[in-house]
Design a protein around this motif. Structure first.
Motif, PDB file in Angstrom:
ATOM      1  N   PHE A 219      -4.219   2.950   0.084  1.00 38.64           N
ATOM      2  CA  PHE A 219      -3.597   3.049  -1.284  1.00 38.64           C
ATOM      3  C   PHE A 219      -3.154   1.616  -1.585  1.00 38.64           C
ATOM      4  N   ALA A 220      -3.389   1.231  -2.896  1.00 40.04           N
ATOM      5  CA  ALA A 220      -3.262  -0.027  -3.562  1.00 40.04           C
ATOM      6  C   ALA A 220      -1.719  -0.027  -3.800  1.00 40.04           C
ATOM      7  N   GLY A 221      -1.042   0.819  -3.974  1.00 40.15           N
ATOM      8  CA  GLY A 221       0.442   0.746  -3.631  1.00 40.15           C
ATOM      9  C   GLY A 221       0.934   2.127  -3.683  1.00 40.15           C
ATOM     10  N   GLY A 222       2.380   2.105  -3.837  1.00 36.04           N
ATOM     11  CA  GLY A 222       3.104   3.352  -3.568  1.00 36.04           C
ATOM     12  C   GLY A 222       4.560   3.339  -4.242  1.00 36.04           C
ATOM     13  N   ILE A 223       5.007   4.568  -4.813  1.00 34.80           N
ATOM     14  CA  ILE A 223       6.368   4.762  -5.276  1.00 34.80           C
ATOM     15  C   ILE A 223       7.038   5.844  -4.483  1.00 34.80           C
ATOM     16  N   ASP A 224       7.833   5.292  -3.671  1.00 34.39           N
ATOM     17  CA  ASP A 224       8.699   6.046  -2.596  1.00 34.39           C
ATOM     18  C   ASP A 224       9.942   6.503  -3.357  1.00 34.39           C
ATOM     19  N   THR A 225      10.488   7.658  -3.249  1.00 33.11           N
ATOM     20  CA  THR A 225      11.571   8.186  -3.502  1.00 33.11           C
ATOM     21  C   THR A 225      12.518   8.885  -2.635  1.00 33.11           C
ATOM     22  N   VAL A 226      12.043   9.040  -1.195  1.00 38.60           N
ATOM     23  CA  VAL A 226      12.769   9.623  -0.199  1.00 38.60           C
ATOM     24  C   VAL A 226      13.089   8.873   0.901  1.00 38.60           C
ATOM     25  N   GLY A 227      12.480   7.545   1.361  1.00 38.11           N
ATOM     26  CA  GLY A 227      12.787   6.850   2.443  1.00 38.11           C
ATOM     27  C   GLY A 227      12.176   7.501   3.732  1.00 38.11           C
ATOM     28  N   GLY A 228      12.762   6.882   5.029  1.00 34.54           N
ATOM     29  CA  GLY A 228      12.400   7.307   6.208  1.00 34.54           C
ATOM     30  C   GLY A 228      11.063   7.224   6.487  1.00 34.54           C
ATOM     31  N   VAL A 229      10.404   8.334   7.481  1.00 42.18           N
ATOM     32  CA  VAL A 229       9.232   8.205   7.920  1.00 42.18           C
ATOM     33  C   VAL A 229       8.285   8.199   6.746  1.00 42.18           C
ATOM     34  N   ILE A 230       8.169   8.897   5.647  1.00 42.87           N
ATOM     35  CA  ILE A 230       7.377   8.841   4.680  1.00 42.87           C
ATOM     36  C   ILE A 230       7.168   7.473   3.766  1.00 42.87           C
ATOM     37  N   LEU A 231       8.322   6.669   3.763  1.00 42.30           N
ATOM     38  CA  LEU A 231       8.381   5.191   3.384  1.00 42.30           C
ATOM     39  C   LEU A 231       7.579   4.332   4.392  1.00 42.30           C
ATOM     40  N   GLU A 232       7.775   4.558   5.765  1.00 48.06           N
ATOM     41  CA  GLU A 232       7.137   3.995   6.673  1.00 48.06           C
ATOM     42  C   GLU A 232       5.724   4.016   6.604  1.00 48.06           C
ATOM     43  N   ASN A 233       5.264   5.208   6.496  1.00 49.28           N
ATOM     44  CA  ASN A 233       3.773   5.510   6.461  1.00 49.28           C
ATOM     45  C   ASN A 233       3.166   4.966   5.369  1.00 49.28           C
ATOM     46  N   ILE A 234       3.816   5.041   4.210  1.00 46.95           N
ATOM     47  CA  ILE A 234       3.294   4.312   2.967  1.00 46.95           C
ATOM     48  C   ILE A 234       2.920   3.029   3.042  1.00 46.95           C
ATOM     49  N   ILE A 235       4.055   2.255   3.571  1.00 48.49           N
ATOM     50  CA  ILE A 235       3.797   0.801   3.896  1.00 48.49           C
ATOM     51  C   ILE A 235       2.730   0.278   4.867  1.00 48.49           C
ATOM     52  N   LYS A 236       2.671   1.419   5.546  1.00 46.13           N
ATOM     53  CA  LYS A 236       1.644   1.007   6.874  1.00 46.13           C
ATOM     54  C   LYS A 236       0.186   1.317   6.447  1.00 46.13           C
ATOM     55  N   SER A 237       0.091   2.051   5.340  1.00 47.08           N
ATOM     56  CA  SER A 237      -1.081   2.610   4.826  1.00 47.08           C
ATOM     57  C   SER A 237      -1.599   1.870   3.572  1.00 47.08           C
ATOM     58  N   THR A 238      -0.786   0.688   3.057  1.00 47.90           N
ATOM     59  CA  THR A 238      -1.066   0.192   1.995  1.00 47.90           C
ATOM     60  C   THR A 238      -2.168  -1.067   2.088  1.00 47.90           C
ATOM     61  N   HIS A 239      -2.878  -0.864   1.016  1.00 47.76           N
ATOM     62  CA  HIS A 239      -3.993  -2.221   1.127  1.00 47.76           C
ATOM     63  C   HIS A 239      -3.413  -3.584   1.333  1.00 47.76           C
ATOM     64  N   PRO A 240      -4.364  -4.586   1.520  1.00 45.66           N
ATOM     65  CA  PRO A 240      -3.637  -5.952   1.696  1.00 45.66           C
ATOM     66  C   PRO A 240      -3.306  -6.443   0.296  1.00 45.66           C
ATOM     67  N   MET A 241      -2.226  -7.131   0.182  1.00 47.85           N
ATOM     68  CA  MET A 241      -1.645  -7.514  -1.282  1.00 47.85           C
ATOM     69  C   MET A 241      -1.185  -6.323  -2.016  1.00 47.85           C
ATOM     70  N   GLY A 242      -0.988  -5.252  -1.375  1.00 40.78           N
ATOM     71  CA  GLY A 242      -0.447  -4.070  -2.223  1.00 40.78           C
ATOM     72  C   GLY A 242       0.865  -4.039  -2.305  1.00 40.78           C
ATOM     73  N   VAL A 243       1.635  -3.165  -3.091  1.00 41.45           N
ATOM     74  CA  VAL A 243       3.129  -3.208  -3.490  1.00 41.45           C
ATOM     75  C   VAL A 243       3.431  -1.678  -3.199  1.00 41.45           C
ATOM     76  N   VAL A 244       4.780  -1.556  -2.763  1.00 40.88           N
ATOM     77  CA  VAL A 244       5.427  -0.325  -2.582  1.00 40.88           C
ATOM     78  C   VAL A 244       6.762  -0.646  -3.212  1.00 40.88           C
ATOM     79  N   THR A 245       7.178   0.421  -4.084  1.00 40.45           N
ATOM     80  CA  THR A 245       8.493   0.548  -4.373  1.00 40.45           C
ATOM     81  C   THR A 245       9.353   1.555  -3.922  1.00 40.45           C
ATOM     82  N   CYS A 246      10.634   1.308  -3.580  1.00 41.61           N
ATOM     83  CA  CYS A 246      11.467   2.450  -3.149  1.00 41.61           C
ATOM     84  C   CYS A 246      12.915   2.349  -3.939  1.00 41.61           C
ATOM     85  N   CYS A 247      13.138   3.710  -3.903  1.00 40.17           N
ATOM     86  CA  CYS A 247      14.107   3.911  -4.811  1.00 40.17           C
ATOM     87  C   CYS A 247      15.486   5.138  -4.345  1.00 40.17           C
ATOM     88  N   GLY A 248      15.013   5.716  -3.096  1.00 38.66           N
ATOM     89  CA  GLY A 248      15.696   6.721  -2.513  1.00 38.66           C
ATOM     90  C   GLY A 248      15.784   6.703  -1.134  1.00 38.66           C
TER      91      GLY A 248
END
Length: 332
Positions: A219-248
Motif C-alpha cells: 500500500f502507498a498509505g493507510g487511514i487507520d481508525t481502530v489501532g492495535g494489530v490492524i495498525l501494526e500490519n498496515i504500517i508493516k505493509s506500507t511502501h517505502p516513503m508511504g504515509v499512514v494516519t491513525c485516529c482511533g
C-alpha cells in the motif's frame, strides 16, 4: 434571545452506579462574554457519544450530561463579536458533548472559538452527515495527500463501514485513489463497493498476517481508525516513503512494532487529533468538504433519527453493528 424557559435534551443520569438516559426538559442559562446560543437543527451519532451515554469517565466525568459531539444550527443569541444572530454554524469536537452539554438537544451554548460558519455549498443536514467523522476523515486525507499521490498505489482503510472509514473512502475515490477496505462484516461487502472501495479485505484475515517486523509492501498509505494489530500490519505493509494516519484505538491503544518500517522504508505515521485540531485547518478541511471533496449523494446513505430513537442506535454502535452515518434531527 429565545422566549422559551426550557428545551428538550437527551439526558444521561447516574443512579446507584447505573446510567439511565431519557428525554428531559432543561432550563436555559445566561450567556457569558464570547458565548453563543445555537438552535440545533441536526446532530449526529459518534462512538464517543455512545461511550458518554454509558458512563465512560474517560469521555465524560460528571453527570447528568447531554452527549453529542456534533451540532449544526442557527445562532439565536450572541455575546460574540465574531458571529451574529441568524448565522448558520457548525460545532464539532473540542469539549462539546464530552464535559460540556452537547448536540443531542434543541439548543447548545458554546464558546465562539469552537464554531465554524456553515460553508455556502453545504446544508446543515449535509454538514452533520459529515460531522466529526467526516472532519476526521478529511484531516486524514489532507495529511496523507500532501505526500502520497494516486499514482503511488492503493490506500488501505480500516473500520471501513464506520463513519470515518466510509467517508475516507468516498473522499479518496473522489480524488482518484484506489482503495482497499478492511471490514469485519462480510454482509457489508456490497455497501463498501457502492462507496467506491476497489478491494475488500476481511479483518480476520488481515489480523492473521505474519508477525515478521516487515511484511510485503502493498500500500502507498493507510487511514487507520481502530489501532492495535490492524495498525501494526498496515504500517508493516506500507511502501517505502508511504504515509499512514491513525485516529482511533477501539481495537487497542498499544502497538507491538519494531522501528524497521520507519528507518528501513521511511514510512511516516501521522496522528490525527480531531478534538483540538487548529481552527485554520478545520476551516480549510470544511471548505474542501463543501467543494472539491463533496459527495453529491452525501445524505443518501445516512440514517435519520429522532432523540427518542437514540438508545437503539447507541446499542448498535457499541456492538460494532452500525454502518455509515446516523443523523439526529432536532427539527420539530
Amino acid at each position: 434571545m429565545n422566549k422559551q424557559s426550557k428545551y428538550k435534551a437527551f439526558r444521561v443520569e447516574e443512579k446507584d452506579g447505573n446510567y439511565i438516559s431519557s428525554i428531559k426538559e432543561i432550563p436555559f442559562t445566561p450567556l457569558e462574554k464570547g458565548e453563543l446560543l445555537i438552535k440545533v437543527h441536526y446532530s449526529s451519532l459518534n462512538y464517543k457519544d455512545a461511550l458518554s451515554s454509558i458512563g465512560n469517565k474517560g469521555v465524560t466525568r460528571n453527570y447528568p450530561h447531554t452527549p453529542g459531539v456534533d451540532a449544526a444550527g442557527t445562532i439565536v443569541s450572541s455575546e460574540s463579536n465574531k458571529f451574529k444572530v441568524s448565522d448558520q454554524v457548525i460545532v464539532t469536537s473540542y469539549d462539546l458533548g464530552m464535559n460540556t452539554d452537547g448536540g443531542f438537544a434543541q439548543y447548545v451554548k458554546v464558546p465562539e472559538d469552537w464554531v465554524v460558519k456553515l460553508p455556502e455549498n453545504l446544508t446543515m443536514k449535509e454538514a452533520m452527515t459529515i460531522g466529526t467523522a467526516g472532519l476526521t476523515a478529511g484531516m486524514s486525507v489532507l495529511r496523507l495527500s500532501e505526500i502520497v499521490k494516486p499514482e503511488d498505489g492503493p490506500i488501505i482503510v480500516s473500520g471501513a463501514t464506520g463513519g470515518v472509514g466510509s467517508l475516507s473512502i468516498t473522499i479518496l475515490k473522489k480524488l482518484g485513489y484506489k482503495t482497499v477496505a478492511i471490514t469485519s462484516k462480510e454482509t457489508e461487502i456490497e455497501f463498501l463497493k457502492k462507496l467506491g472501495a476497489d478491494e475488500i479485505v476481511l479483518r480476520k484475515d488481515f489480523e492473521k498476517m505474519d508477525k515478521k517486523p516487515l511484511l510485503k509492501s502493498r500500500f502507498a498509505g493507510g487511514i487507520d481508525t481502530v489501532g492495535g494489530v490492524i495498525l501494526e500490519n498496515i504500517i508493516k505493509s506500507t511502501h517505502p516513503m508511504g504515509v499512514v494516519t491513525c485516529c482511533g484505538n477501539v481495537a487497542s491503544p498499544k502497538l507491538d512494532l519494531t522501528v524497521f518500517p520507519f528507518i528501513l522504508r521511511g514510512v511516516t505515521l501521522i496522528g490525527i487529533d480531531s478534538q483540538n485540531y487548529p481552527m485554520t485547518y478545520r476551516e480549510k478541511v470544511w471548505n474542501k468538504l463543501s467543494k472539491e471533496w463533496k459527495n453529491d449523494q452525501l445524505t443518501e446513505a445516512a440514517d435519520e433519527i429522532s432523540l427518542n430513537e437514540l438508545n437503539e442506535k447507541i446499542a448498535l454502535i457499541l456492538k460494532g453493528k452500525l454502518k455509515g452515518r446516523t443523523l439526529v434531527t432536532l427539527e420539530v
